[in-house]
Scaffold this active site. Structure first.
Site, PDB file in Angstrom:
ATOM      1  N   LYS A 221      52.447  40.552  39.114  1.00 38.06           N
ATOM      2  CA  LYS A 221      52.119  39.244  38.565  1.00 38.06           C
ATOM      3  C   LYS A 221      53.394  38.550  38.095  1.00 38.06           C
ATOM      4  O   LYS A 221      54.320  39.200  37.603  1.00 38.06           O
ATOM      5  CB  LYS A 221      51.158  39.380  37.377  1.00 38.06           C
TER       6      LYS A 221
ATOM      7  N   ARG B 223      38.158  44.130  43.106  1.00 42.66           N
ATOM      8  CA  ARG B 223      37.125  44.263  44.145  1.00 42.66           C
ATOM      9  C   ARG B 223      37.151  45.653  44.786  1.00 42.66           C
ATOM     10  O   ARG B 223      36.139  46.112  45.304  1.00 42.66           O
ATOM     11  CB  ARG B 223      37.290  43.155  45.182  1.00 42.66           C
TER      12      ARG B 223
END
Length: 508
Positions: A282, A356
């Site tokens: 990130k 996910r």
């Protein structure tokens, strides 16, 4: 936590630090809400005018303090805004009462006791006020010097006791409403604690230990799969995400069963105890709040415990998919292919689309037990925040009627949500030349793409809904209503309400 009591005492004679009353926004100025008649009478019926002189309008979130009338044992009256005055013969809705009670509870931090003289037309109103008080009084102080003692010394300890005036202590419905409020709020606040706990103290193993302790306390069966069990079982998604961390991943299964149940639900939570993005690191400025990436698992955990405490006549299984997503020499790389628990292969194009992957394994595991419905909860995509902002979560599903039922349950309990589609044309963007599916698709509509990915791992014939709580799970702004800064516990009340509806045969 703040103690709740129902009281038939009159406001003037009650010993307390403050009397809380409601004030609504009327067409011609502030209007004193029902429940405060004795207080208004002590001001010779001029309380609304006094409040208006002090600048009060009755707007939601507004707090006005004034000296109590002569003869009152409480020194202060706290008038809290309820928002617009309801139409004639219509009462205040539950969410207005929750927010007003929460606002007042926050304003009364440091007080030992407050009497709440808010509108209590029925037992449900008492439950709403009680829930608002308990959620609004929340404080996370475990990491402050001397913990709660330091807050007490500074006058900032949470409100210690709240007496709900106009309540009926001997009425079964009122007692049940307060007991429900306490159970749900206590577990929701436990979820908030978990979200707020620093990641150096809450890794997957530590989270699993918290779940085990709570399960033992409340008669819930628990199973924890560690790294060896995950390898043996073939949980490639959870293992792949956790492979870069020194703290191994876990899959926790919590099972609450009722002998009278005719329906079964599975709740699945994303539990990334810290998300660095992995190899797809990130950017600076996006890491500081990533301890909250396990908020979905915290919500599922809290909801299962609340269902057990309430003795709901429905079977509820919670699946906590726990991992820490870190970059290292052993971390999953962009381009790697993982074989999931379902047997399907996934090409990982971005390691920051990790939620996910852990959810996919847990969804397939939940599907093998063939529940009547599955709901997963996850701080899944920034795209959902772009679409719906920071206070509303998205609801996707493989069945329109089920999506509607979940959305209505969310709105009923005061958790803003919005139904979102799963457009079939977006599925093609996840086609992979190497594997069965890629973990990334088109950038536009990224929240919907994530939902489509998860749908691939839900068993046939099972109603499923996906709650993307990326926006409201963690409040980076100032507190409002009963919502604190930091972890919010979003989705706990939705899940509990869905379980209640399923137990009553009203889920659809």
């Amino acid at each position: 936590m703040t103690a709740l009591t129902l009281s038939t005492a009159a406001a003037p004679g009650l010993r307390a630090d403050a009397i809380v009353i409601g004030v609504a926004k009327g067409a011609k100025g502030p209007v004193v809400a029902p429940g405060a008649e004795a207080v208004d009478k002590a001001y010779d019926g001029r309380l609304a005018g006094v409040l208006e002189t002090l600048g009060a309008s009755g707007a939601e979130g507004e707090v006005t303090k004034l000296p109590a009338p002569s003869g009152f044992k409480a020194p202060v009256v706290v008038a809290v805004g309820l928002g617009a005055e309801p139409e004639k013969d219509a009462g205040f809705d539950a969410e207005a009462l929750r927010r007003a009670a929460g606002t007042a509870a926050r304003a009364l931090a440091g007080s030992k006791k407050a009497a709440f003289a808010l509108p209590l037309a029925e037992a449900a109103d008492a439950g709403a006020v009680g829930e608002g008080v308990l959620l609004g009084a929340y404080s996370f102080d475990a990491y402050k010097e001397n913990g709660k003692d330091a807050k007490a010394k500074s006058g900032k300890a949470p409100l210690a006791e709240a007496a709900l005036l106009g309540g009926k202590p001997r009425d079964k419905a009122y007692k049940a409403a307060i007991e429900r409020a306490a159970a749900v709020a206590e577990e929701l606040n436990r979820a908030r604690d978990l979200v707020n706990t620093p990641p150096n103290d809450l890794n997957p193993e530590a989270f699993a230990a918290v779940a085990q302790a709570a399960a033992k306390e409340h008669g819930i069966k628990v199973q924890v799969l560690d790294e060896k069990a995950l390898v043996k079982g073939g949980y490639g998604g959870i293992l792949g995400v956790g492979s870069g961390s020194a703290s191994g991943p876990r899959l926790v299964k919590l099972s609450y069963t009722s002998s009278k149940a005719t329906k079964s639900l599975a709740f699945v939570g994303k539990g990334i105890t810290y998300d660095s993005g992995g190899i797809s690191l990130k950017p600076a400025g996006h890491n500081e709040t990533m301890k909250c990436d396990m908020a979905g698992a915290a919500a599922v955990f809290a909801a299962v415990v609340a269902a057990a405490r309430l003795g709901l006549e429905v079977n509820v299984t919670g699946w906590l998919a726990l991992a820490e997503n870190m970059p290292s020499g052993s971390a999953t790389r962009p381009g790697d292919v993982l074989r999931m628990y379902s047997g399907k292969t996934v090409e990982v194009l971005n390691t920051d689309a990790e939620g996910r992957l852990v959810l996919a394994d847990a969804l397939w595991a939940a599907s093998q037990e063939k529940p009547d419905a599955i709901i997963d909860v996850a701080t899944l995509t920034g795209a959902m925040m772009v679409a719906l902002g920071s206070r509303t979560y998205g609801v996707m599903a493989n069945d329109d009627a089920f999506r509607t039922a979940v959305h209505e349950a969310a709105e009923e309990v005061g958790e803003p949500a919005w139904p979102m589609p799963l457009p079939e044309h977006l599925r093609k963007g996840m086609d992979s030349a190497t594997a069965d599916i890629a973990n990334m698709g088109e950038r536009m509509g990224g929240g919907l793409v994530a939902g489509l990915f998860l749908r691939e791992f839900v068993g046939d014939g099972i109603a499923w809904a996906h709650l993307d709580i990326a926006g409201p799970a963690f409040n980076e702004g100032g507190p409002f209503g009963y919502t604190p800064k930091g972890g919010t516990g979003t989705a706990v009340r939705t899940l509990v309400r869905v379980a209640e509806l399923a137990a009553a045969g009203d889920l659809g």
